[in-house]
Design a protein around this motif. Structure first.
Motif, PDB file in Angstrom:
ATOM      1  N   ASP A   5       0.827  -1.204   0.000  1.00  0.00           N
ATOM      2  CA  ASP A   5       0.000   0.000   0.000  1.00  0.00           C
ATOM      3  C   ASP A   5       0.861   1.254   0.000  1.00  0.00           C
ATOM      4  O   ASP A   5       0.563   2.230  -0.695  1.00  0.00           O
ATOM      5  CB  ASP A   5      -0.923   0.018   1.218  1.00  0.00           C
ATOM      6  N   ARG A   6       1.937   1.225   0.785  1.00  0.00           N
ATOM      7  CA  ARG A   6       2.803   2.404   0.843  1.00  0.00           C
ATOM      8  C   ARG A   6       3.472   2.664  -0.507  1.00  0.00           C
ATOM      9  O   ARG A   6       3.591   3.812  -0.947  1.00  0.00           O
ATOM     10  CB  ARG A   6       3.872   2.228   1.941  1.00  0.00           C
ATOM     11  N   ARG A   7       3.927   1.605  -1.161  1.00  0.00           N
ATOM     12  CA  ARG A   7       4.554   1.791  -2.472  1.00  0.00           C
ATOM     13  C   ARG A   7       3.549   2.308  -3.493  1.00  0.00           C
ATOM     14  O   ARG A   7       3.879   3.147  -4.330  1.00  0.00           O
ATOM     15  CB  ARG A   7       5.182   0.480  -2.950  1.00  0.00           C
ATOM     16  N   ARG A   8       2.328   1.800  -3.427  1.00  0.00           N
ATOM     17  CA  ARG A   8       1.311   2.284  -4.363  1.00  0.00           C
ATOM     18  C   ARG A   8       1.017   3.759  -4.123  1.00  0.00           C
ATOM     19  O   ARG A   8       0.837   4.530  -5.069  1.00  0.00           O
ATOM     20  CB  ARG A   8       0.029   1.453  -4.226  1.00  0.00           C
ATOM     21  N   GLN A   9       0.963   4.161  -2.867  1.00  0.00           N
ATOM     22  CA  GLN A   9       0.722   5.567  -2.575  1.00  0.00           C
ATOM     23  C   GLN A   9       1.896   6.426  -3.051  1.00  0.00           C
ATOM     24  O   GLN A   9       1.700   7.533  -3.553  1.00  0.00           O
ATOM     25  CB  GLN A   9       0.477   5.760  -1.081  1.00  0.00           C
ATOM     26  N   PHE A  10       3.105   5.905  -2.900  1.00  0.00           N
ATOM     27  CA  PHE A  10       4.265   6.610  -3.455  1.00  0.00           C
ATOM     28  C   PHE A  10       4.110   6.752  -4.964  1.00  0.00           C
ATOM     29  O   PHE A  10       4.397   7.810  -5.542  1.00  0.00           O
ATOM     30  CB  PHE A  10       5.553   5.851  -3.137  1.00  0.00           C
ATOM     31  N   GLY A  11       3.638   5.683  -5.624  1.00  0.00           N
ATOM     32  CA  GLY A  11       3.452   5.742  -7.067  1.00  0.00           C
ATOM     33  C   GLY A  11       2.438   6.790  -7.479  1.00  0.00           C
ATOM     34  O   GLY A  11       2.642   7.521  -8.463  1.00  0.00           O
ATOM     35  N   VAL A  12       1.329   6.892  -6.726  1.00  0.00           N
ATOM     36  CA  VAL A  12       0.329   7.925  -7.009  1.00  0.00           C
ATOM     37  C   VAL A  12       0.942   9.308  -6.851  1.00  0.00           C
ATOM     38  O   VAL A  12       0.715  10.214  -7.669  1.00  0.00           O
ATOM     39  CB  VAL A  12      -0.889   7.753  -6.068  1.00  0.00           C
ATOM     40  N   TYR A  13       1.729   9.476  -5.803  1.00  0.00           N
ATOM     41  CA  TYR A  13       2.407  10.748  -5.559  1.00  0.00           C
ATOM     42  C   TYR A  13       3.355  11.106  -6.702  1.00  0.00           C
ATOM     43  O   TYR A  13       3.345  12.225  -7.230  1.00  0.00           O
ATOM     44  CB  TYR A  13       3.154  10.649  -4.233  1.00  0.00           C
ATOM     45  N   LEU A  14       4.151  10.138  -7.142  1.00  0.00           N
ATOM     46  CA  LEU A  14       5.110  10.388  -8.216  1.00  0.00           C
ATOM     47  C   LEU A  14       4.384  10.703  -9.527  1.00  0.00           C
ATOM     48  O   LEU A  14       4.782  11.607 -10.268  1.00  0.00           O
ATOM     49  CB  LEU A  14       6.027   9.180  -8.400  1.00  0.00           C
ATOM     50  N   ALA A  15       3.306   9.964  -9.804  1.00  0.00           N
ATOM     51  CA  ALA A  15       2.533  10.231 -11.021  1.00  0.00           C
ATOM     52  C   ALA A  15       1.957  11.637 -10.996  1.00  0.00           C
ATOM     53  O   ALA A  15       1.904  12.324 -12.028  1.00  0.00           O
ATOM     54  CB  ALA A  15       1.420   9.193 -11.174  1.00  0.00           C
TER      55      ALA A  15
END
Length: 415
Positions: A5-15
């Motif tokens: 979940d944390r990595r996915r949230q990081f991905g949303v942030y980066l996108a």
């Protein structure tokens, strides 16, 4: 919250940073190669980062340079993705629940020190709420989740701190309810399920306080839809059916059609075919009503076309591809090309239905379209549907067209 979940949230942030810089995934990869003097970053690698499959630790300095953001901000985000204690995502991607007041968000202060507001202020808020809904047609949850929750927080603060007449207060509560619904919807699309449920519950409380049964039904149905799609199928059925009752006699044809569609989907996800089919019939009957009432703004998108999409989704889930494929093919031929997320989602159902109909070549073609449409979207829904489609293709791996798609995009299954 687990590491995925944390990595996915990081991905949303980066996108979100990439889109704010006006770059596509392919453009970002090319820029990173140019500034680093290497050729080791591809669009596929950027996609892995944004889907949360990997954290680009070694590329943080180059990303900071290309995206024009402070390196310490990216480093803080990477610490969060790694699960470091106390680390938080910076900016609007921070925990959305933290944007909302603790305790009872609708509790008004005993002694109001804020300004007095009138219907004009509420009308201005209503316009912004509808603007968020319209933006959701062409943007993804990751793009809108920060603005939506900031607007919800501001509206709650206004209700608690300002003074107003009873009628204005009721109208303000209605807009808080509508904000809760759109905020919950975009948070769910961004994969922020806890924040989405929090927003839905705030909106439901506001709608009930305002005495707006149809809006309360919309919020309850929205939460039921989320539960049905995330492992709470039986609870989803109960809540979807309760949403129909909650809406009461005040619900018009469009609202009733929407609520019955959600009941149909809830039963479908719970594996109950006959109740699902009955609910689809009730949805169509509702929209065929002779009543000419204007639907509320939050139901502006409900149409015969959207009901046909839900029909096709139900038929696909129930393994009736010969009914699903013609419906989806017809609807997609007429669908607005600017609605990339919906196109990706609907094509994902078509891909699954084609695979079930033993048409793997056509299914592979649709899968490629889904992947192309989803590449620049910060939507957890499209990412998950991409994985569903790829898994559906795996039994046909010997078919050349399928093998090509799985070879090129099989890494998405690990995201």
């Amino acid at each position: 919250m687990d590491s995925t979940d944390r990595r996915r949230q990081f991905g949303v942030y980066l996108a979100g940073l990439r889109r704010a810089a006006g770059k596509s995934q392919r453009q970002l990869a090319a820029l990173l190669c140019a500034v680093s003097g290497t050729a080791s970053v591809t669009r596929t690698e950027v996609s892995r980062w944004e889907r949360g499959a990997r954290v680009p630790e070694a590329w943080l300095p180059w990303l900071a340079h290309v995206l024009a953001v402070p390196l310490r901000e990216l480093e803080q985000a990477a610490l969060y993705a790694r699960g470091e204690a106390g680390a938080r995502l910076p900016g609007p991607a921070a925990s959305l629940a933290a944007l909302l007041p603790e305790g009872d968000p609708l509790r008004q202060l005993q002694a109001s020190t804020g300004r007095r507001i009138d219907g004009e202020a509420v009308a201005s808020l209503a316009a912004r709420v509808h603007g968020l809904r319209l933006a959701d047609d062409v943007l993804s949850g990751g793009d809108l989740v920060g603005p939506a929750f900031r607007e919800l927080r501001s509206a709650l603060a206004l209700y608690r701190e300002a003074s107003f007449t009873e009628d204005t207060g009721r109208a303000l509560l209605t807009q808080i309810g509508e904000l809760g619904q759109i905020s919950g919807w975009v948070a769910s699309d961004a994969g922020r399920l806890d924040d989405a449920e929090h927003a839905y519950r705030i909106g439901l409380a506001a709608a009930r306080e305002a005495g707006n049964g149809p809006l309360a039904g919309n919020l309850a149905g929205s939460l039921a839809y989320q539960w049905s799609n995330n492992g709470r199928e039986l609870e989803g059925v109960d809540l979807a059916e309760a949403a129909v009752r909650e809406s009461g006699d005040a619900a018009g044809p469009a609202e009733r059609a929407l609520f019955f569609d959600r009941v149909a989907w809830a039963h479908t996800r719970a594996g109950a075919a006959q109740p699902a089919m009955r609910a689809l019939g009730e949805a169509h009957d509702a929209l065929s009503s002779d009543a000419v009432e204007e639907p509320p703004q939050w139901a502006y998108w409900v149409s015969r076309e959207e009901l046909e999409v839900m029909d096709a989704r139900v038929f696909t889930e129930l393994r009736r591809p010969l009914r699903a494929v013609p419906l989806l093919t017809d609807v997609l031929g007429r669908y607005d090309a600017t609605h990339a997320r919906e196109l990706a989602l609907y094509r994902s159902w078509l891909a699954v239905a084609l695979a079930d109909a033993n048409e793997p070549e056509q299914a592979a073609d649709e899968a490629q379209r889904v992947i192309d449409l989803s590449g620049d979207l910060s939507s957890d829904r499209t990412a998950e549907r991409t994985r569903v489609v790829l898994r559906k293709l795996e039994p046909f791996a010997d078919v050349p067209e399928v093998r090509q798609v799985l070879t090129a995009h099989g890494h998405l299954l690990m995201a």
